[in-house]
Write an enzyme that holds these catalytic residues in place. Structure first.
Site: not given
Ligand code: CA
Length: 421
Positions: A126, A133, A142, A198, A200, A232, A236, A239, A243, A252, A256, A363
Site C-alpha cells: 500500500d 491526504h 503533527r 481509505e 483508493e 484500506d 486510527r 495505528q 506506527y 491495517k 482490505t 479527514e
Molecule cells: Ca492506505
C-alpha cells in the site's frame, strides 16, 4: 473520443450501464454454491469464459487458462495475449456477431451470481501517494501540513497483508488491539474506537519481474493488467500507537476490500491523464513517457443499519494522485525486489483539495473533532457497528461509462479475545 460500442447483449447498450462493450472487466463468480468460474461482465450479464473455453467457442490460448477460479494464469500469458483475447471478446460480443448463438448458452445473469476474488493476491503493498491526504494527515497528527522530507521524491509505501484482502460484500469485524490515549500512562486493549476507510485504487500487476532486475516506468506501465477500487480499512487509534518507527501493522492488517471486477488498462486507455506538476524534480528513473493517471470519478457512501438509503460522504477523482501506479511499481522493483502476477498495489488515499473530496473519515471529521451529518440525521466521526461503506467509481466516456462495480463492506461488532482464564 470513443463512443458507446453496441453489443447483442441489449442491457450493455445503455449510457447508464457500468459494463458496456467498451469495458469488458474480468471477475470470478459462482451460481447456487457451485464451482467458481471466470467471467466477463457485459451489461447486466456475465459471459462464463470457463464454460465457453471448455466448449471450444473461445480461443484463449493453446492451454486452458480459465479452468481455475482466478485470472492469474491468464495474466501470466502477457500483454500481447491480453490484447488478442480482448479483441476476440469485443468482436464476439458486438452487435451482429456470428458467434452470438454459440455464446448465448454461456451467459448468466449478474443478479444470480455470487462474486469471488477475481485473482489470487500474491502480495499486497500500500502506497501513500495522495498529496492532499498526506498534508491533511500531517496537519491533523503533527499540527503542520508540511510533507515528510522524502515525500516529494519517493512513492512511500509499506508491505501489507495479502491474506486479508477480500472481495466486495465480505463483512469485516471491528478489529481489536492495543492503543493508548495521549494522556494515559499505559496502553489499553479492546476494539478500535476510530475505525476508518481509505478510498483508493488498486493496481494489479499482470506480468512479473525478476529478482535483481529493476524496471523502468514504461515497463512497469506495461506490466499493469488492470485496476480495482480498494478500501484500506484503518483503525486510527491502533495505528497511532503502533506506527512509530516501522509504519502500519495491526491498524491495517485486519482487512482490505476490493471491487469484484478487474477493469483492464486497455479499457481505461482513453481516460489517461497526467500526473501533476512537480515541486521538486523527480530523479530520472521515475520519468514517465506517457500520462500515468486516469480520470476516474470516485465516491463513498455510508449507510447505517436500518437506514433506507446511503449518504454520499465524499466525491473525488483518481487523477488527484501525485504518483502513478507505474511510478510506484517502478520504485517497488528498483532495488531488485521481484514482482509477481497478482501483486496488488494500493494507490494511497485519494483526497481532493476541498473537504467534500476527502477520502477518509479521519479527514472528513478532522480526527473526530468535526462530526458530519448523514441523511438520516445521525452524526458520525468514525464508523459504527452495522454501518455499510461503499466505494463506487467510473470513467465517463461520451455516452458510456467504464464502471468498476461496488466495493462494499459492512462492519460487524468485534468478536472478542480468547483470554486465558
Ligand atoms: Ca492506505
Amino acid at each position: 473520443m470513443t463512443k458507446l460500442l453496441n453489443s447483442w447483449v441489449a442491457s450493455a447498450n445503455s449510457a447508464d450501464s457500468e459494463f458496456p462493450l467498451n469495458n469488458l472487466p474480468y471477475g470470478v463468480f459462482s451460481i447456487n454454491g457451485e464451482d467458481a468460474m471466470c467471467g466477463v461482465a457485459i451489461g447486466d450479464m456475465i459471459l462464463n469464459v470457463t464454460s465457453a473455453e471448455e466448449a471450444g467457442v473461445l480461443n484463449t490460448s493453446d492451454m486452458p487458462v480459465f479452468d481455475v477460479p482466478y485470472w492469474n494464469d491468464f495474466m501470466d500469458l502477457g500483454r500481447e495475449a491480453w490484447g488478442v483475447f480482448r479483441n476476440e471478446l469485443m468482436a464476439a460480443l458486438s452487435d451482429g456477431s456470428e458467434q452470438k448463438a454459440a455464446l448465448e448458452p454461456h451467459l448468466v445473469a449478474q443478479s444470480d451470481a455470487t462474486m469471488h476474488m477475481p485473482f489470487a493476491v500474491s502480495e499486497y503493498t500500500d502506497f501513500y501517494a495522495g498529496r492532499q491526504h498526506a498534508e491533511n494527515m500531517g496537519a491533523i497528527l503533527r499540527g503542520s501540513p508540511e510533507l515528510p522530507a522524502n515525500w516529494l521524491h519517493i512513492p512511500i509505501g509499506y508491505n501489507g497483508r495479502a491474506s486479508t484482502v477480500v472481495v466486495s460484500g465480505t463483512d469485516i469485524h471491528r478489529p481489536m488491539s492495543q492503543m493508548k490515549a495521549p494522556d494515559a500512562d499505559m496502553p489499553s486493549f479492546g476494539p478500535t474506537k476510530r475505525l476508518d476507510i481509505e478510498l483508493e485504487m488498486g493496481a494489479i500487476v499482470g506480468t512479473g519481474s525478476n529478482m535483481g532486475q529493476p524496471i523502468n516506468v514504461d515497463q512497469a506501465d506495461d506490466m499493469i493488467f488492470g485496476y480495482v477500487l480498494l478500501n484500506d480499512w484503518s483503525a486510527r487509534d491502533i495505528q497511532g500507537w503502533e506506527y512509530m518507527p516501522l509504519g502500519p501493522f495491526q491498524g491495517k492488517a485486519f482487512g482490505t476490500t476490493i471491487s469484484p471486477w478487474i477493469v483492464t488498462s486497455a479499457a481505461l486507455e482513453t481516460f489517461r491523464t497526467a500526473t501533476p506538476p512537480r515541486d521538486k524534480e523527480l530523479l530520472p528513473y521515475l520519468d514517465e513517457t506517457k500520462d500515468g493517471l486516469y480520470d476516474i470519478i470516485l465516491e463513498v457512501t455510508m449507510q447505517p443499519e436500518g437506514a433506507a438509503k446511503p449518504t454520499t460522504v465524499t466525491r473525488t477523482n483518481y487523477s488527484r494522485m501525485y504518483y502513478s501506479a507505474a511510478q510506484q511499481l517502478c520504485h517497488h522493483a528498483v532495488s531488485g525486489c521481484e514482482m509477481s502476477p497478482g501483486d496488488l498495489l494500493g494507490s494511497g488515499t485519494i483526497s481532493g483539495p476541498t473537504k467534500a473530496e476527502y477520502g477518509s473519515l479521519m479527514e472528513l471529521s478532522w480526527a473526530g473533532r468535526e462530526p458530519f451529518t448523514l441523511d438520516t440525521g445521525e452524526t458520525r466521526t468514525f464508523i459504527e457497528d452495522g454501518d455499510t461503506l461503499t466505494l463506487k467509481g467510473h470513467a465517463q466516456g461520451d455516452g458510456f461509462k467504464i464502471g468498476f462495480g461496488d466495493c462494499q463492506g459492512k462492519i460487524l461488532p468485534a468478536v472478542g479475545f480468547p483470554f486465558i482464564a
